[in-house]
Design an enzyme around this catalytic site. Sequence first.
Site, PDB file in Angstrom:
ATOM      1  CG  HIS A  95      -1.747  -1.313   1.340  1.00 44.00           C
ATOM      2  ND1 HIS A  95      -2.441  -1.680   2.589  1.00 44.00           N
ATOM      3  CD2 HIS A  95      -2.147  -2.134   0.343  1.00 44.00           C
ATOM      4  CE1 HIS A  95      -3.090  -2.741   2.201  1.00 44.00           C
ATOM      5  NE2 HIS A  95      -2.825  -3.063   0.923  1.00 44.00           N
ATOM      6  CG  HIS A 286      -0.166  -9.548  -2.514  1.00 38.63           C
ATOM      7  ND1 HIS A 286       0.061  -8.428  -3.109  1.00 38.63           N
ATOM      8  CD2 HIS A 286      -0.788  -9.656  -1.435  1.00 38.63           C
ATOM      9  CE1 HIS A 286      -0.599  -7.774  -2.172  1.00 38.63           C
ATOM     10  NE2 HIS A 286      -1.449  -8.504  -1.213  1.00 38.63           N
TER      11      HIS A 286
HETATM   12 ZN   LIG Z   1      -3.781  -4.679   0.171  1.00 38.24          ZN
END
Ligand SMILES: [Zn+2]
Length: 300
Positions: A95, A286
């Site tokens: 983030h 991810h």
């Molecule tokens: Zn995230």
Amino acid sequence: MISPSLRLRRSLPLCLLKMLQHTLAREITHTGVGLHSGLSTQVRILSAPPGSDRYFVRVDLPGNPIIPAQVTSVNHTVLSTQLGHEEANVRTVEHLLAALAAMGIDNARIEIDGSEVPLLDGSAQDWAQSIVQAGIVNQSVSPNTPIKAIREPIWVREGDSFVCALPASENRFTYGIDFELPAIGNQWYSWSPSTDIELARTSFKTEIAPARTFGLLHQIEHLQQAGLIKGGSVQNALVCSSQGWLNPPLRFANEPVRHKILDLVGDLSLLGTFPCAHFLAYKASHNLHIQLALKILERL
Ligand SMILES: [Zn+2]
């Protein structure tokens, strides 16, 4: 008469016209709890010279080891993205890195006194706002800096999940998710940062940065029983059950898929400047984002 360099620029896709790098005018500091460790850390982001890229410094470890924010540093991708160099690691970088990259901060020294970036409210809103408050400085870049563009589709898949990079005249990030829980269901969102850096910053700040991490109640209970996501709470993550959201209101009706774009932007920022492409992901993770980034690195 058109100069040869201008003619070349006109023939390039719009997103290749990056002529400047940027860093922060003043430092940023945030303290908070990590989603997975449950431990509090402080992050201090400082300006860095042109060409130094974004990198972490573990200020709590002997010798203050440096961990480059590059895709070759990734050493773990379960539930978040972790970077490492030798013995030093830093987790849940996505983030913060999404905010730096999308707000156009090319060079930054990110000092951290622990192994996980604070989750804050689960979004990139505080990081993006702090970048604006700190101010952004232009840095000149060598005219010979190579510019990368995707010339043919590059993709990775796993079952019915995939991520691909398609040739495009400007950067775009598109994401699809599909959950059985009716409160989430099937969501798609597509975000293109403007080639005007000020407009790109504003659109990231309003459309993507506020979207928070989300989790499914039945999975959260299981993960917490296994000693994971120790720092997760209804203050820093949206929680969904078969009955609906446990902690409404949502910031957007499609906040989950916008958050997936935030994760994708953060993971692909590990390539440095985004290669010019349309990045399209469906039900990815991810792990798949990083697999695509590695494949792009190999091909470009
Ligand atoms: Zn995230």
